[in-house]
Write a protein that holds these residues in place. Structure first.
Motif, PDB file in Angstrom:
ATOM      1  N   PHE A 165       9.816 -21.549 -11.309  1.00  7.13           N
ATOM      2  CA  PHE A 165       9.956 -20.344 -12.107  1.00  7.13           C
ATOM      3  C   PHE A 165       9.124 -19.231 -11.500  1.00  7.13           C
ATOM      4  CE2 PHE A 165      10.970 -23.850 -14.850  1.00  7.13           C
ATOM      5  CZ  PHE A 165      12.085 -23.404 -15.542  1.00  7.13           C
ATOM      6  N   VAL A 166       9.691 -18.037 -11.498  1.00  9.15           N
ATOM      7  CA  VAL A 166       9.007 -16.875 -10.947  1.00  9.15           C
ATOM      8  C   VAL A 166       8.856 -15.854 -12.054  1.00  9.15           C
ATOM      9  CG1 VAL A 166       9.171 -14.996  -9.284  1.00  9.15           C
ATOM     10  CG2 VAL A 166       9.900 -17.285  -8.635  1.00  9.15           C
ATOM     11  N   ASP A 167       7.648 -15.359 -12.198  1.00  7.53           N
ATOM     12  CA  ASP A 167       7.335 -14.315 -13.171  1.00  7.53           C
ATOM     13  C   ASP A 167       7.902 -12.996 -12.658  1.00  7.53           C
ATOM     14  OD1 ASP A 167       6.282 -12.586 -15.021  1.00  7.53           O
ATOM     15  OD2 ASP A 167       4.185 -13.163 -14.674  1.00  7.53           O
ATOM     16  N   ARG A 168       8.711 -12.366 -13.446  1.00  2.00           N
ATOM     17  CA  ARG A 168       9.355 -11.102 -13.021  1.00  2.00           C
ATOM     18  C   ARG A 168       8.331  -9.977 -12.870  1.00  2.00           C
ATOM     19  NH1 ARG A 168      14.507 -11.696 -17.034  1.00  2.00           N
ATOM     20  NH2 ARG A 168      15.508 -13.335 -15.820  1.00  2.00           N
ATOM     21  N   GLN A 169       7.156 -10.172 -13.446  1.00  2.00           N
ATOM     22  CA  GLN A 169       6.116  -9.156 -13.355  1.00  2.00           C
ATOM     23  C   GLN A 169       5.227  -9.376 -12.134  1.00  2.00           C
ATOM     24  OE1 GLN A 169       6.599  -6.835 -15.603  1.00  2.00           O
ATOM     25  NE2 GLN A 169       8.161  -8.190 -16.455  1.00  2.00           N
ATOM     26  N   GLY A 170       5.467 -10.454 -11.365  1.00  5.03           N
ATOM     27  CA  GLY A 170       4.611 -10.789 -10.231  1.00  5.03           C
ATOM     28  C   GLY A 170       3.747 -11.986 -10.572  1.00  5.03           C
ATOM     29  N   GLY A 171       3.614 -12.929  -9.683  1.00  4.90           N
ATOM     30  CA  GLY A 171       2.850 -14.154  -9.937  1.00  4.90           C
ATOM     31  C   GLY A 171       3.796 -15.265 -10.334  1.00  4.90           C
ATOM     32  N   SER A 172       3.433 -16.496 -10.016  1.00  3.86           N
ATOM     33  CA  SER A 172       4.318 -17.639 -10.308  1.00  3.86           C
ATOM     34  C   SER A 172       3.899 -18.339 -11.583  1.00  3.86           C
ATOM     35  CB  SER A 172       4.287 -18.632  -9.148  1.00  3.86           C
ATOM     36  OG  SER A 172       3.004 -19.175  -9.021  1.00  3.86           O
ATOM     37  N   ALA A 173       4.853 -19.087 -12.132  1.00  2.00           N
ATOM     38  CA  ALA A 173       4.580 -19.856 -13.354  1.00  2.00           C
ATOM     39  C   ALA A 173       4.620 -21.323 -13.031  1.00  2.00           C
ATOM     40  CB  ALA A 173       5.618 -19.539 -14.401  1.00  2.00           C
ATOM     41  N   GLY A 202       8.915  -8.602  -9.395  1.00  2.00           N
ATOM     42  CA  GLY A 202      10.267  -8.190  -9.745  1.00  2.00           C
ATOM     43  C   GLY A 202      11.180  -9.401  -9.847  1.00  2.00           C
ATOM     44  N   THR A 203      12.438  -9.130 -10.145  1.00  2.00           N
ATOM     45  CA  THR A 203      13.412 -10.205 -10.303  1.00  2.00           C
ATOM     46  C   THR A 203      13.932 -10.637  -8.938  1.00  2.00           C
ATOM     47  OG1 THR A 203      14.063  -9.295 -12.438  1.00  2.00           O
ATOM     48  CG2 THR A 203      15.562 -10.861 -11.422  1.00  2.00           C
ATOM     49  N   PRO A 204      13.791 -11.913  -8.598  1.00  2.00           N
ATOM     50  CA  PRO A 204      14.330 -12.373  -7.312  1.00  2.00           C
ATOM     51  C   PRO A 204      15.851 -12.354  -7.328  1.00  2.00           C
ATOM     52  CG  PRO A 204      13.416 -14.219  -8.560  1.00  2.00           C
ATOM     53  CD  PRO A 204      13.134 -12.980  -9.336  1.00  2.00           C
ATOM     54  N   THR A 205      16.465 -12.363  -6.168  1.00  2.00           N
ATOM     55  CA  THR A 205      17.925 -12.322  -6.066  1.00  2.00           C
ATOM     56  C   THR A 205      18.435 -13.549  -5.297  1.00  2.00           C
ATOM     57  OG1 THR A 205      17.784 -11.021  -4.035  1.00  2.00           O
ATOM     58  CG2 THR A 205      17.996  -9.810  -6.105  1.00  2.00           C
ATOM     59  N   ASP A 206      19.708 -13.874  -5.572  1.00  2.00           N
ATOM     60  CA  ASP A 206      20.362 -14.959  -4.843  1.00  2.00           C
ATOM     61  C   ASP A 206      20.508 -14.564  -3.383  1.00  2.00           C
ATOM     62  OD1 ASP A 206      20.671 -16.243  -7.258  1.00  2.00           O
ATOM     63  OD2 ASP A 206      22.816 -15.891  -7.421  1.00  2.00           O
ATOM     64  N   GLY A 207      20.573 -15.556  -2.518  1.00  2.00           N
ATOM     65  CA  GLY A 207      20.817 -15.245  -1.118  1.00  2.00           C
ATOM     66  C   GLY A 207      20.627 -16.442  -0.222  1.00  2.00           C
ATOM     67  N   THR A 208      21.077 -16.271   0.994  1.00  2.21           N
ATOM     68  CA  THR A 208      20.924 -17.278   2.028  1.00  2.21           C
ATOM     69  C   THR A 208      20.217 -16.634   3.201  1.00  2.21           C
ATOM     70  OG1 THR A 208      22.969 -18.357   1.342  1.00  2.21           O
ATOM     71  CG2 THR A 208      22.161 -18.901   3.521  1.00  2.21           C
ATOM     72  N   ASP A 209      19.292 -17.373   3.782  1.00  2.32           N
ATOM     73  CA  ASP A 209      18.495 -16.838   4.874  1.00  2.32           C
ATOM     74  C   ASP A 209      18.285 -17.940   5.901  1.00  2.32           C
ATOM     75  OD1 ASP A 209      17.010 -15.021   6.325  1.00  2.32           O
ATOM     76  OD2 ASP A 209      15.218 -15.184   5.080  1.00  2.32           O
TER      77      ASP A 209
END
Length: 127
Positions: A119-127, A67-74
């Motif tokens: 880069f993160v694949d919105r479908q799952g898996g990294s690029a 899915g699409t990652p979101t901005d945030g602080t952790d």
């Protein structure tokens, strides 16, 4: 038989001993300063390496989530330290990929110890 002047030449005078001790004290202080600087450099390198690991771990987590990652602080604890992780997500030219910027800072410090862009694949898996 030794004369009085010959006996005085056998050892160091008090002044020579004091000068030698002063030179040793100055050299010792310089050595301590150099050692402290080296320890600070090693500690800084250790912080940057651990911060890079934290950033890489976060990138892997985002890639595995799908899915699409979101901005945030952790906040993350790793190797006995707390780290602030800031994630910034931006669209990329490819609609299937999101560009992710990750900054990792030791809690209580200023400025990121490590930054990672990927880069993160919105479908799952990294690029």
């Amino acid at each position: 038989m030794t004369s009085l002047s010959a006996r005085h030449r056998d050892g160091f005078t008090l002044m020579e001993a004091l000068v030698a001790l002063a030179i040793l004290a100055i050299a010792g202080a310089g050595l301590i300063g150099a050692t402290e600087a080296h320890i600070d450099q090693v500690r800084g390198l250790q912080n940057r390496v651990v911060a890079q690991w934290v950033a890489e771990n976060r990138m892997a987590e985002l890639s595995l989530q799908g899915g699409t990652p979101t901005d945030g602080t952790d906040r993350v604890d790793m190797l006995g330290r707390s780290w602030r992780v800031e994630v910034e997500v931006r669209p990329s030219d490819d609609p299937d990929l999101s560009m992710v910027n990750i900054g990792v800072t030791p809690v209580g410090a200023r400025g990121a110890a490590a930054k990672l862009t990927g880069f993160v694949d919105r479908q799952g898996g990294s690029a």
